[in-house]
Design a protein around this motif. Structure first.
Motif, mmCIF file in Angstrom:
data_model
loop_
_atom_site.group_PDB
_atom_site.id
_atom_site.type_symbol
_atom_site.label_atom_id
_atom_site.label_comp_id
_atom_site.label_asym_id
_atom_site.label_seq_id
_atom_site.Cartn_x
_atom_site.Cartn_y
_atom_site.Cartn_z
ATOM 1 N N GLY A 28 19.352 124.604 53.366
ATOM 2 C CA GLY A 28 19.527 123.880 54.622
ATOM 3 C C GLY A 28 20.977 123.701 55.043
ATOM 4 N N ARG A 29 21.856 124.451 54.460
ATOM 5 C CA ARG A 29 23.280 124.304 54.800
ATOM 6 C C ARG A 29 23.907 125.654 55.118
ATOM 7 N N ILE A 30 24.929 125.577 55.974
ATOM 8 C CA ILE A 30 25.708 126.790 56.251
ATOM 9 C C ILE A 30 27.023 126.653 55.488
ATOM 10 N N TYR A 31 27.300 127.643 54.666
ATOM 11 C CA TYR A 31 28.540 127.630 53.881
ATOM 12 C C TYR A 31 29.539 128.603 54.502
ATOM 13 N N ILE A 146 16.315 137.801 60.071
ATOM 14 C CA ILE A 146 15.732 136.454 59.946
ATOM 15 C C ILE A 146 14.208 136.455 60.094
ATOM 16 N N ILE A 147 13.682 137.524 60.654
ATOM 17 C CA ILE A 147 12.273 137.537 61.042
ATOM 18 C C ILE A 147 11.316 137.397 59.853
ATOM 19 N N ALA A 148 11.719 137.991 58.711
ATOM 20 C CA ALA A 148 10.822 137.921 57.550
ATOM 21 C C ALA A 148 11.106 136.696 56.685
ATOM 22 N N GLY A 149 11.986 135.848 57.168
ATOM 23 C CA GLY A 149 12.250 134.575 56.491
ATOM 24 C C GLY A 149 12.884 134.679 55.133
ATOM 25 N N PRO A 150 14.010 135.389 54.999
ATOM 26 C CA PRO A 150 14.663 135.432 53.681
ATOM 27 C C PRO A 150 15.237 134.058 53.322
ATOM 28 N N LYS A 151 15.308 133.773 52.053
ATOM 29 C CA LYS A 151 15.805 132.470 51.600
ATOM 30 C C LYS A 151 17.329 132.386 51.693
ATOM 31 N N LEU A 152 17.948 133.547 51.608
ATOM 32 C CA LEU A 152 19.417 133.587 51.626
ATOM 33 C C LEU A 152 19.876 134.559 52.706
ATOM 34 N N ILE A 153 20.746 134.093 53.587
ATOM 35 C CA ILE A 153 21.287 135.001 54.596
ATOM 36 C C ILE A 153 22.795 135.096 54.416
ATOM 37 N N ILE A 173 21.996 130.292 67.059
ATOM 38 C CA ILE A 173 20.917 130.919 66.252
ATOM 39 C C ILE A 173 21.127 130.619 64.767
ATOM 40 N N PHE A 174 22.363 130.724 64.307
ATOM 41 C CA PHE A 174 22.637 130.427 62.887
ATOM 42 C C PHE A 174 22.219 128.981 62.568
ATOM 43 N N ARG A 175 22.609 128.070 63.459
ATOM 44 C CA ARG A 175 22.306 126.655 63.208
ATOM 45 C C ARG A 175 20.791 126.442 63.153
ATOM 46 N N SER A 176 20.094 127.160 64.056
ATOM 47 C CA SER A 176 18.638 126.963 64.103
ATOM 48 C C SER A 176 17.935 127.595 62.906
ATOM 49 N N GLN A 177 18.625 128.475 62.201
ATOM 50 C CA GLN A 177 17.988 129.199 61.101
ATOM 51 C C GLN A 177 18.256 128.586 59.723
ATOM 52 N N LYS A 178 19.039 127.527 59.675
ATOM 53 C CA LYS A 178 19.449 127.062 58.345
ATOM 54 C C LYS A 178 18.363 126.275 57.603
ATOM 55 N N GLY A 180 15.523 125.353 55.429
ATOM 56 C CA GLY A 180 14.773 126.033 54.357
ATOM 57 C C GLY A 180 15.499 127.233 53.780
ATOM 58 N N ARG A 181 16.748 127.420 54.170
ATOM 59 C CA ARG A 181 17.505 128.588 53.718
ATOM 60 C C ARG A 181 18.923 128.210 53.337
ATOM 61 N N VAL A 182 19.593 129.196 52.715
ATOM 62 C CA VAL A 182 21.033 129.090 52.480
ATOM 63 C C VAL A 182 21.697 130.148 53.346
ATOM 64 N N LEU A 183 22.647 129.730 54.144
ATOM 65 C CA LEU A 183 23.403 130.701 54.940
ATOM 66 C C LEU A 183 24.841 130.717 54.436
#
Lengths: 235, 544
Positions: A28-31, A146-153, A173-178, A180-183
C-alpha cells in the motif's frame, strides 16, 4: 504483506554494483528509489524482474509471517523507454493479454473500459502501436502491467520525457494502484520522488538506505538528500 | 622500424589471441554449461594453452585444407570437362588454375581493417607499412608453399608439362603482387589528385570504385568459366600457358610498384578503409532497424477468432507478410531458376543418351539423394524470420514476465515452428517436384514407392531444418538489440551439420534409408528440443 529483499549483491566482473541490498517494503505504499545516474537502480530492478542473475541474496513476499517465493506473475515492470509490440494495435494487445490472463484478472472489464481508464484517446485504439506517441506507449505499458494485479510494480523512471499532462495522469494512476501492492518508483529527480512517494530510499554505495520522511517537503530535508547523493557519487 | 618477421609474429600472435578469446566466449555462450564457466577462464593458463592449440590448428586447417580442396576440385573438374570435349586435361587444369589465381589475387585484402589491424596499427602503433608488408609476405609464402605442395603434384597428375608446372608457384604469387601493386598505384594517383585539388583523403578506398569492383567480380565469376570452356573447346593450351607465364613479370612489376608506394599512404589507406567499413556498419544497423519497422503492414486484425498466443502469432505473420514471404519468394525464384537450368541440362542429356537412365541428374537423385538434404541445409537458415521475430516482437515482449514463462515460450516455439515450416515449404515443394519428375522422365524407378520416399525425404529434412533454426533461436538467442551476436559455438554446430550433410551426400545412402532414419531422428529431436526449450529458454531466452 511485505516485499523483502535480503542481502542481494550483484557485480559485473570486478565492479560491485549492488553490495548488500537489504530492505522490507510494505504493502500500500509507493517507494521512491533515489540514486544518481549509474547508481544501480536499473540493475536492481533487472535482478528483481529476473532479467539478470545476481551473485547472492534473495527476495520474497512475507505474508502473515510466512515467506512466499516471488513468481513472475507477481511482478509488473514499467521501463523508462516503453516497450510495446509495434505490430499490434492497442486494443489487440490488450485482448491478447486478457486472453492469456483470463484466470488471473479479477474484476474483469472490457478492453475499451481499460483503455478509457488510462486516458488513451479512442482514435488510437485501433492504430498500430508503432505509431503511438511516447506517452501513449507508456500508458499501454503501464496498463498491461497493472491489469493482472501484480503484487509488486517496479517503475523505472517512467515519467522521464513525458509531457506535464501525461505525467500528472500517470502519477494519479500510480496513486490509485498502490492499494494491496508495493510500488517501487526509481528516479534521479528528487522533486518527483517527493511529490509522489510515501517513502524515499537511497541507493547509496550499492546498499539501500531509508531517508527520514517526517520532513518531506522541507528544504533542509532536500539538502540532506542531495548531500547523501553527492556522497554516494564521490565514493 | 620493425622487421617483417617480427611484425608478422605480432600480427599472428594478435590474431591468435582474438581467436582464443572468441573460442572461450563461444564456450561461455553454450546453454547451461556456459553459465558454469567463470569470466576468469580467459586467464587460466591450461585452458588458454589448449585453446591456442585448437586455434593454431584451425588457422593451419583454413590455410592449407582450403588450398588442398581447391586443387582436388580443380583436378576432377578439369578432368570431367576436358573428357567431355575430348581434350587433354592439362588445358582445363591450367586454365582453371589461372582463373583461381586471379580470383584469389582479387580477394587479398591487405588493407582490410580486421580486428587485429585495428589493434596492431591503430591502437598499438605498429608501422602500417610493416603491417601490410608482413601480411603480404605471409600470404606469398603460404600461396607459394601450397602451390608447390598440392598444385605441382596435381598438375603433374593432370599431364601438365614440366616447364608449365614450374610456373605454377611463381605465377600464383605474381598475380597477388601485381594486384596489390596496381591497387597501390591507382590509390597513389587518386590521393595525389585529391591533394592537388585540396580535397580530404578521408574515405578514399584503396579497394577502388564499387561499380568497377563489381564488374571485375562479375567478369571473373561469370566470364571466367566460359573462358575456360572456350579455351578447352578450342584447344588453346599455348595461349593459357602464355597468360600463366605472364604472372612472373607481372609479379616483378607489382613488386616494383609496391616498393614505390609512399610510406605515408599505408596508414592513410588503412584508416580510410576503417572509416568506410564503420560507416557501412552503422548504415546497415540503422537500415536493419528501419527495415524491420517498415516491414509492419497495416493488415486488418485477426478474423479467425484466434485467441492468446495464437492471436499474437497470427497477427505477427499477417503484419510481416511482405518481409517474411518476400524472402520465401526470393528463395522460390532462386530454386525455380536452378531447376530451369537443370531442366535444360536434362533436356540435352535425354537427347544425348540412348538410354535415359544414363542421365547424370538421375544418377545424382537416385544414387545420392543426400543432395536434397544438402540443398535444404543451404536454403533453410531461417535467420531472416528469426531476426524479424526478435526485433519486432520478442525484444519488446520479453520485458513482460508473462512472456518468459516456460508455457508461453513453449507455445510460441510450437507456433513458430509451424510458421517457419510453412515459409520454407514452397522451395522444397519445387525441389521435390523436380526430383520426382526427373526420376520419372529418366526411366522411372524399380518401384513407385521410390518417388514417395524422395518426397518424404525432402519433407522430413525440411521439418528438421525448420526446427533447427527455431531451436537455435530459443536456446542461444543470438541477438543483441538489432544486431546478431557472433557466436563460434553456433558456427561450430553449423559446421558439424555441414559435415553430416556432406557425408549423407557422398555416402550414397538411399532415399528409403534416409527417410526412415529421418522419421526416427526428427521426432526424437523435436521431443528433446521441446523439453529443452521448456526447461532452458526461460533462463536463456532474454534480451541481451
Amino acid at each position: 504483506m511485505e516485499f523483502v529483499i535480503s542481502h542481494l549483491a550483484k557485480s559485473y566482473g570486478g565492479h560491485k554494483v549492488l553490495t548488500d541490498v537489504d530492505y522490507s517494503f510494505s504493502e500500500g505504499r509507493i517507494y521512491g528509489l533515489l540514486g544518481r545516474n549509474g547508481a544501480g537502480k536499473t540493475t536492481l530492478f533487472n535482478c528483481l524482474n529476473g532479467d539478470i542473475d545476481f551473485d547472492k541474496g534473495k527476495y520474497f513476499f512475507r505474508e502473515d509471517g510466512a515467506e512466499r517465493e516471488v513468481e513472475s506473475d507477481d511482478i509488473g515492470y514499467v521501463l523508462s523507454t516503453p516497450t510495446v509490440p509495434g505490430f499490434l494495435t492497442g486494443r489487440e494487445f490488450l485482448r491478447f493479454f486478457m486472453d492469456i490472463h483470463s484466470d488471473r484478472i479479477r474484476d474483469k472489464k472490457s478492453p475499451e473500459e481499460y483503455l478509457k481508464y488510462m486516458h488513451i484517446s479512442e482514435d488510437t485504439w485501433d492504430r498500430l502501436m508503432k505509431d503511438y506517441s511516447h506517452g501513449t506507449k507508456n500508458k499501454m505499458q503501464m496498463l498491461i502491467n497493472i491489469i493482472a494485479g501484480p503484487k509488486l510494480i517496479l517503475l523505472d523512471e517512467p515519467l522521464t520525457s513525458l509531457d506535464v499532462v501525461v505525467a500528472e495522469e500517470m502519477k494519479d494512476i500510480f496513486r490509485s494502484q498502490k492499494e494491496g501492492r508495493v510500488l517501487i518508483f526509481s528516479t534521479h529527480l528528487l522533486d518527483i520522488a517527493l511529490d509522489l512517494c510515501d517513502e524515499i530510499i537511497l541507493l547509496n554505495h550499492g546498499c539501500l538506505e531509508p531517508v527520514e520522511k517526517a520532513n518531506l517537503g522541507n528544504e533542509d530535508f532536500k539538502k540532506k538528500v542531495i548531500e547523501a547523493l553527492k556522497d554516494a557519487d564521490d565514493t | 622500424m620493425r622487421t617483417i618477421p617480427n611484425s608478422l609474429r605480432i600480427i599472428l600472435s594478435l590474431r591468435n589471441t582474438i581467436n582464443i578469446n572468441g573460442i572461450l566466449y563461444g564456450f561461455r555462450r553454450i546453454p547451461i554449461i556456459g553459465r558454469l564457466i567463470s569470466d576468469r577462464i580467459y586467464g587460466v593458463p591450461v585452458v588458454k594453452g589448449l585453446t591456442m592449440i585448437f586455434s593454431v590448428l584451425t588457422e593451419i586447417f583454413k590455410a592449407v585444407c582450403g588450398k588442398l580442396l581447391l586443387f582436388v576440385i580443380l583436378f576432377f573438374f578439369s578432368g570431367g570437362v576436358c573428357s567431355f570435349f575430348e581434350r587433354p586435361q592439362k588445358i582445363g587444369f591450367l586454365a582453371g588454375f589461372l582463373l583461381l589465381s586471379w580470383i584469389s589475387a582479387y580477394f587479398q585484402l591487405f588493407f582490410y581493417p580486421r580486428t587485429e589491424t585495428t589493434y596492431a596499427v591503430l591502437h598499438m602503433g605498429m608501422d602500417a607499412k610493416d603491417y601490410v608488408r608482413a601480411l603480404m609476405f605471409y600470404k606469398v609464402i603460404l600461396v607459394f608453399a601450397c602451390n608447390i605442395l598440392f598444385g605441382v603434384p596435381a598438375a603433374l597428375l593432370a599431364g601438365v608439362d614440366w616447364y608449365a608446372v614450374l610456373l605454377l608457384p611463381f605465377s600464383g604469387v605474381g598475380f597477388i603482387m601485381m594486384r596489390l601493386g596496381m591497387q597501390m598505384l591507382v590509390y597513389k594517383w587518386r590521393a595525389d589528385s585529391r591533394r592537388k585539388r585540396g580535397k580530404s583523403m578521408e574515405k578514399l578506398s584503396i579497394e577502388g570504385n564499387v561499380i568497377v569492383s563489381l564488374l571485375i567480380l562479375f567478369a571473373l565469376f561469370f566470364g571466367g568459366p566460359f573462358a575456360i570452356v572456350a579455351a578447352i573447346a578450342y584447344d588453346a593450351y599455348w595461349a593459357v600457358l602464355l597468360l600463366l607465364a605472364l604472372g612472373v613479370p607481372a609479379g616483378l612489376l607489382g613488386l616494383s610498384l609496391i616498393r614505390r608506394f609512399p610510406e605515408r599512404l599505408y596508414r592513410t589507406a588503412i584508416v580510410s578503409e576503417k572509416a568506410i567499413r564503420d560507416e557501412i556498419q552503422i548504415r546497415n544497423k540503422n537500415y536493419g532497424k528501419k527495415k524491420t519497422s517498415f516491414a509492419i503492414n497495416e493488415a486488418k486484425g485477426d478474423t479467425t477468432g484466434a485467441k492468446g498466443y495464437r492471436l499474437l502469432d497470427s497477427l505477427f505473420m499477417k503484419r510481416h507478410a511482405s518481409v517474411l514471404w518476400g524472402r520465401t519468394l526470393l528463395f522460390g525464384i532462386g530454386t525455380a531458376l536452378m531447376i530451369a537450368l537443370a531442366s535444360v541440362y536434362l533436356y540435352f542429356e535425354l537427347r544425348e543418351f540412348a538410354q535415359p537412365s544414363q542421365s547424370t541428374l538421375r544418377w545424382l537423385f537416385s544414387r545420392h539423394p543426400g543432395l536434397f538434404t544438402m540443398l535444404l541445409f543451404m536454403i533453410n537458415t531461417g535467420d531472416n524470420v528469426m531476426y524479424t521475430m526478435y526485433t519486432n516482437c520478442d525484444t519488446t515482449l520479453l520485458s513482460y514476465s508473462f512472456y518468459r514463462k516456460p508455457e508461453a515460450l513453449r507455445t510460441m516455439f510450437g507456433l513458430r515452428l509451424v510458421d517457419v515450416f510453412k515459409l520454407n515449404l514452397p522451395p522444397a515443394i519445387l525441389l521435390a517436384g523436380f526430383g520426382v519428375v526427373t526420376l520419372a522422365l529418366t526411366g522411372g524407378e524399380d518401384y513407385a514407392l521410390q518417388y514417395l520416399f524422395t518426397v518424404l525425404e525432402i519433407l522430413i529434412a525440411l521439418v528438421y531444418f525448420s526446427a533447427r533454426g527455431v531451436v537455435r533461436f530459443y536456446l542461444l538467442q543470438p541477438y543483441s538489440g538489432a544486431e546478431k551476436i557472433k557466436n563460434l559455438f553456433t558456427g561450430f554446430l553449423s559446421f558439424l551439420l555441414f559435415i553430416v550433410c556432406t557425408v549423407l551426400l557422398v555416402s550414397g545412402i538411399s532415399a528409403v534409408k534416409l527417410t526412415i532414419a529421418g522419421f526416427i531422428f526428427v521426432p526424437v529431436y523435436l521431443l528433446i528440443a521441446g523439453k529443452l526449450v521448456y526447461s532452458l529458454s526461460p533462463k536463456v531466452f532474454k534480451n541481451r
